[in-house]
Every structure is written in structure tokens, then in C-alpha cells.
Design a protein around this motif. Sequence first.
Motif, mmCIF file in Angstrom:
data_model
loop_
_atom_site.group_PDB
_atom_site.id
_atom_site.type_symbol
_atom_site.label_atom_id
_atom_site.label_comp_id
_atom_site.label_asym_id
_atom_site.label_seq_id
_atom_site.Cartn_x
_atom_site.Cartn_y
_atom_site.Cartn_z
ATOM 1 N N GLU A 85 31.273 -87.248 -36.575
ATOM 2 C CA GLU A 85 31.238 -86.783 -38.066
ATOM 3 C C GLU A 85 30.650 -88.015 -38.795
ATOM 4 O O GLU A 85 29.822 -87.658 -39.747
ATOM 5 C CB GLU A 85 32.737 -86.683 -38.405
ATOM 6 C CG GLU A 85 33.072 -85.238 -37.944
ATOM 7 C CD GLU A 85 32.089 -83.999 -37.893
ATOM 8 O OE1 GLU A 85 31.598 -83.754 -39.032
ATOM 9 O OE2 GLU A 85 31.915 -83.429 -37.015
ATOM 10 N N GLN A 86 30.872 -89.438 -38.447
ATOM 11 C CA GLN A 86 30.167 -90.180 -39.233
ATOM 12 C C GLN A 86 28.559 -90.324 -38.955
ATOM 13 O O GLN A 86 27.902 -90.400 -39.841
ATOM 14 C CB GLN A 86 30.558 -91.447 -38.716
ATOM 15 C CG GLN A 86 30.144 -92.716 -39.493
ATOM 16 C CD GLN A 86 30.488 -94.076 -38.822
ATOM 17 O OE1 GLN A 86 31.006 -94.139 -37.717
ATOM 18 N NE2 GLN A 86 30.745 -95.097 -39.701
ATOM 19 N N GLY A 90 24.888 -88.619 -42.432
ATOM 20 C CA GLY A 90 23.537 -89.209 -42.624
ATOM 21 C C GLY A 90 23.409 -90.372 -43.500
ATOM 22 O O GLY A 90 22.341 -90.936 -44.054
ATOM 23 N N VAL A 91 24.446 -91.089 -43.814
ATOM 24 C CA VAL A 91 24.680 -92.448 -44.449
ATOM 25 C C VAL A 91 25.298 -93.367 -43.529
ATOM 26 O O VAL A 91 25.780 -94.542 -43.824
ATOM 27 C CB VAL A 91 25.156 -92.238 -45.720
ATOM 28 C CG1 VAL A 91 24.210 -91.663 -47.020
ATOM 29 C CG2 VAL A 91 26.648 -91.821 -45.715
ATOM 30 N N ALA B 218 31.507 -107.497 -53.326
ATOM 31 C CA ALA B 218 32.403 -106.410 -53.501
ATOM 32 C C ALA B 218 31.520 -105.276 -54.061
ATOM 33 O O ALA B 218 31.907 -104.080 -54.415
ATOM 34 C CB ALA B 218 33.391 -106.814 -54.951
ATOM 35 N N ALA B 219 30.158 -105.446 -54.030
ATOM 36 C CA ALA B 219 29.119 -104.372 -54.386
ATOM 37 C C ALA B 219 28.575 -103.782 -53.179
ATOM 38 O O ALA B 219 27.653 -103.054 -53.451
ATOM 39 C CB ALA B 219 28.223 -105.257 -55.178
ATOM 40 N N HIS B 220 28.925 -104.066 -51.819
ATOM 41 C CA HIS B 220 28.143 -103.428 -50.969
ATOM 42 C C HIS B 220 29.001 -101.821 -50.598
ATOM 43 O O HIS B 220 28.805 -101.667 -49.340
ATOM 44 C CB HIS B 220 27.893 -104.354 -49.682
ATOM 45 C CG HIS B 220 29.125 -104.710 -48.871
ATOM 46 N ND1 HIS B 220 30.179 -105.247 -49.218
ATOM 47 C CD2 HIS B 220 29.154 -104.312 -47.470
ATOM 48 C CE1 HIS B 220 30.995 -105.420 -48.359
ATOM 49 N NE2 HIS B 220 30.414 -105.041 -47.096
ATOM 50 N N GLY B 221 29.545 -101.500 -51.242
ATOM 51 C CA GLY B 221 30.175 -100.247 -50.896
ATOM 52 C C GLY B 221 29.458 -99.239 -50.211
ATOM 53 O O GLY B 221 29.870 -98.345 -49.271
ATOM 54 N N VAL B 222 28.105 -99.184 -50.574
ATOM 55 C CA VAL B 222 27.171 -97.897 -50.066
ATOM 56 C C VAL B 222 27.028 -98.278 -48.522
ATOM 57 O O VAL B 222 26.878 -97.373 -47.744
ATOM 58 C CB VAL B 222 25.713 -98.158 -50.686
ATOM 59 C CG1 VAL B 222 25.384 -99.406 -50.588
ATOM 60 C CG2 VAL B 222 25.042 -96.802 -50.461
ATOM 61 N N SER B 223 27.108 -99.553 -47.954
ATOM 62 C CA SER B 223 27.256 -99.915 -46.574
ATOM 63 C C SER B 223 28.120 -99.052 -45.736
ATOM 64 O O SER B 223 27.715 -98.529 -44.877
ATOM 65 C CB SER B 223 27.520 -101.384 -46.234
ATOM 66 O OG SER B 223 26.449 -102.277 -46.937
ATOM 67 N N GLN B 370 29.616 -101.621 -37.713
ATOM 68 C CA GLN B 370 28.108 -101.134 -37.390
ATOM 69 C C GLN B 370 27.247 -101.287 -38.603
ATOM 70 O O GLN B 370 26.115 -101.652 -38.322
ATOM 71 C CB GLN B 370 28.331 -100.061 -36.662
ATOM 72 C CG GLN B 370 28.908 -99.804 -35.524
ATOM 73 C CD GLN B 370 29.251 -98.513 -34.985
ATOM 74 O OE1 GLN B 370 28.553 -97.556 -35.220
ATOM 75 N NE2 GLN B 370 29.987 -98.319 -33.948
ATOM 76 N N ASP B 371 27.447 -100.779 -39.538
ATOM 77 C CA ASP B 371 26.682 -100.399 -40.760
ATOM 78 C C ASP B 371 26.350 -101.758 -41.380
ATOM 79 O O ASP B 371 25.427 -102.168 -41.908
ATOM 80 C CB ASP B 371 27.232 -99.508 -41.759
ATOM 81 C CG ASP B 371 27.259 -98.065 -40.856
ATOM 82 O OD1 ASP B 371 26.341 -97.941 -40.536
ATOM 83 O OD2 ASP B 371 27.983 -97.188 -41.323
#
Lengths: 181, 461
Positions: A85-86, A90-91, B218-223, B370-371
Motif C-alpha cells: 500500500e505504501q 505515489g509518495v 522538524a520540517a521534513h514531514g513530506v519525506s 527508506q524515504d
Amino acid sequence: MSEAKLSSRGTALLQEVEQFLYSEAEMVDDRQFREWLNLFTDDLEYRVPMARNVRSDNIDNEYMEGAHDIHWIDEGKETLTQRVEQIHTGVHWAEEPLSRTTHLISNVRVSESVALGLKDEEVDVRYVFLTYRHRLNDQEDTVVGRRRDLLRRVDGQLKIARRTIYLNQTVFLARSLSHFL
Amino acid sequence: MTLQDIHSLVDVENGTGSREIFVDHDIYREELKQVFGRAWLFIGHESQVPNPDDFFVSRMGEESVILTRDRQGELHVLLNTCRHRGMKVCRYDEGNTRLFTCPYHAWSYSTDGELVSKPGELVGVPGFKTHYHGQLDKQEWGLIHVAQMRNYRGTIWATWDQNAPPLEDYLGSFSLWLDSALNHRDGREGGSVVLVGVQKWRTKCNWKFPATNFVGDAAHGVSHKSVNMVGISPSASGRRDERPKDHYAFGWPDLGHGGLGFTPRLEEDWVQGDVFTKYPEVSKYFGEVYATRKKNLEGKTHYQGKGTIFPNMSFHEEQPRTIIVSHPNGPEETEFWRFYLVDEDAPDHVKDTLRHYYMTYSGPGGMTEQDDLENWAYATEASKGAISRQFPYNYQQGLGWSEPFDEYPGAVWCGNLVTEQNQLVWLKRWSEFMQGWEWEYLMHERVHPDARAFPLKVGDK
């Protein structure tokens, strides 16, 4: 596992197992991940233990498989499903864009006792694999190792109830394990 | 590279850092000397060498070192190279031996204090009496010891610099957070062990990306958006980006450490979230342990946080409770070593649930890690070009908004604002080491002529 010659029933089973493993590999390489999950039983045990360099007189402890030993991966179907699912979010940046993988499978053997039909609902299978991955422009790696699967026949279909993947590497050299080995 | 060049790589006042720091080969070689040759570095945990003659091979920068416990129970950290022709005297990852015999010419080194005056000393050299005429100074040609070693609540640290200050001074009040990772959950000092199996893997990124990520980004939430969407938390509904109350970035500008943690409060005012609601038995166990903690630590202050100890050891104090060391392995490669901690006396089913969660989250197979690896690797690659490396990175989030936070002596914070100033704190420290400052200046006992003040908030903004 030292069968030199399989019974005709064993030969048929071996062929069935090989075809099952090949089609499973193709499913992963085709990124049919959700369909691929259906090949696993709900009580799946999926483990990738780690190896370490030890003296040859202690080689039985080369792979760390104690009850609390850290693995590369040690999980069940719930987490494996989350991994799929991860990828579909798509992100998941490590798999966005997706890896291109090719799984090679060889040296497949099924256990003699199973081949003789002593316990025909489960099959113990040992084989080797090579997974090549290419991603983006020049990210590539090859992971090689041995697999041991416990396959179970459920409603006439083979399913994977237990998979243990023994890697040759002690230091994992392939950046991350974002693809399926 | 001149001193002036090094000085100009980090612009503390304007909050920028040159990309050269992350890709240049000359700078990298200098780092191995100025940073990894002098700073206190994490080696391992005493639980990895519980018995006499146990050894665990670790790294200090690019150097291979052996952590070993001698027959008298003392720990030593030895450089893993034969004094004769340099061959590694130990090529195993761990094991048990009293003697390290070189496979090249059989020089052998003993860790037994009964046989040698100092463990690690030469004990046997083929042809000693005949070919060397008994004249080789065995005491002089023993394995190289680190200059200083320290056991801090079970964690082993070492430095090659005999002038380095005591580890406790080097850590400063940041040790309060390290304690929150190392101490038993019931508040006892120590009491934790490293699970068998250190995850080691290599990724094509400069080692400073992970170090400065873990120092408090604290700003890398999108990762980690994908992990939050899927929900891997052991609480049935909790998300990675949901924190307990009053969780902020704190940096230690004079020491280079920093991280994300909590404002101190009385232990009885600390509200411990239940993160294991999916596992009622585990949840019940922690409920009891934290109740014991409240009793044990009543009236004391609760300090808690995660972060990076300059230069390359980072830890996470709660879930997953781990230590990661980002070893430099060339300017464009890092070898990561991740250690996993549990309370030694936790019941088996608790340890099992914890380890499953740790592996799901961290390491090369970790859904969260991983990300991060992806970002660090391609940031390194895209910074290498002759053109791209001319443009510095931006560390201006929160620049000039930091204020001293007296409850953590030596620390600053930006109040409840999200800030990247910790990364600037780390870079400032890196610059000071790279300029070759003596320890009295590095520890700010004297003010170096090139010292630059960390930009603090002036007046009411």
C-alpha cells in the motif's frame, strides 16, 4: 533433501512448485503487488535474517535467527500488505519512480517426505534467487541468496505460508530494501 | 584548501552552507582528521561484549577498531591493524578470543593482563629470539589504543585525542536526552541492552545528511507522507507526525548537538501516551512500568528527547528506541550502523513486539528510513556538479529567532515554532573543528579570534 530421483508424484509436484515460483516472480516484476499478496497465507511468516562474519568453528551462528535477533525484515502479512500500500500511495519516494526488477530462480528442490506424500498439504521448498534492480538512471544492484519457503495447499492452490530469505551480504550494499527480494 | 576557504564554507550569520561540504574530496579527507580524529565517537554497547575475551569490531570514521573485554573485565578499544605490515588482525564481526594473531606474519597481540603489561601488547613474534635477536620492543609495538575511552551508561565512546575534554563535558546538558534513550523505562539508570544484530548498510550519500537530519529536522514531514498514509504505528490509529504536547527543537550552539524533545516538567506532570494499543499485553506492561517510574522519580524532572551528538551518532529515545551511527565511507557514501535498544528485563513478548516495530520503521528495510535514504542519496548526487555546487544550501528557517532555554543549560530554541536552526548549530560546530581550533577554544573556555556568535533573537520581533 538428498533425493537423487523423485517419484513420478514428486516430479509432478516439483514442476508445479517451479511453475508457481516462476509466476510469483513474474507477478512482482510486473508490479502486480496486490495480486501478489494473494499468494501468501494470512498467517504468513516473512523473514530476512542477517549474517555476520564469525569463525568457521562457530559457523552455525553465522545467521542471527535467535528469538529476539534483529533481522533485515521480520514480519507477517499485515506489514507486507502495508509495504504494498505504501508503494501505491505515489509518495513513497524510494519507490517513486518504481524500481525495475528481474527475479531469477534456480536450483529448486522439494523435500522427499513431501514428495512421497507423507504430508501433502504442505511443501518445504529450497532454492536460490538473484534479484537485479535498476532504478532512475544509474541506480542498480544485485541481491543474491537462498530462499526457503513453506508452501501450503489452500483450496487446491499453493500459497506461501513461510518464507525465509538468506542473503549473502553482511553489510547490505543495495541502498535500501524498498523492492521485494 | 586554505583556512580562509574553510572559514567561508559555513555562513552562520546568514544561515547558509556551501555544497562543497557535502561533495568535495579534499574537505572529506580533512574531516577524517579534524573531526573523526578528535571528536568523541560512539563505539558500541557493553552488552555486546558481556564476557571476558568477547570482542565486537566497530568503526571510528573509516578506521576499523576492536572493542574487547579483557580477562580482568576491563574494556579496550584497539585499532584493528597489525603494527608490522598493517594487516587487519581481526576480520570477524564479533566473537571471543584472548589473542589476535595476524594472518600475515603471525605477530600476535594478547588482551590478557597476566601475559602482558598492557592488554593489546605484542606477546608473540615468530623469530623473536633468532631473527630479531630478542631486541624487538614488544611493549612499543602493541596494537594502538584509543587516546581515551569512556563507558557512559553502557554505551562505549572513544576519541583519538588525548586532549579532548571528558565525555561528560563534551556532551554538556544534552546528556539529559541521551539518558532518556539509555535508561530503563522505569527510570533506573542504564538497564538497557542492545539486541543481537546490528544493521549495517551503505548508501550513496554524504554522512552529514543523516547527521544533520537527525539533529532535528522538524520540517521534513513530506519525506514520510507515505508512512503516515499507510499507518504503521503500533497504536491502532496514531500517526508518525503526531507528537505528545510541547515537543520542540532544541540546539546546543557551543557543542553542536541538538534534536527534538520536550520541555522539562515534573515527572508527575509527564503524560505518557499509550502507543501500543494494538497489543493489549504490551500496553499493560508499559502501563505498569510507567507507573513504577512515576513512583521512582517523584519530584524529579522529566527530560526527554532524540537527536544527534556531534558528529555522527544519533539516537531515538522512544519508539523505535535506537542508535544510528553514520560512518563516513568516502565523500559520497555512508555506512550506516543501526543498534536497537530494549530494557534488559522486559518480558519476551514485549521485546518481540518492539523488535517487530523497530524493523518495520528503521533500517534499509524500514518503511520510514527508506524515504530518508532516497532524499539523502539524490541530494548528494545533485550537488556534485561544477555548477550546482556553487549554490549554497539554505538554513534560514528560524534564523535570528533562537533564544536561550535556561532549563537546558547551553541550549537555544525557537519557542513553539518549527525551525531548522539545529542544523546550523551542527554546521557551526563542524566549521570550528575543521578550522583546527584547540580544545580550549572548541569548549569555549577561551574565545577564538574567528569565533562567530550564533544568531539569537534581538529585542521583540
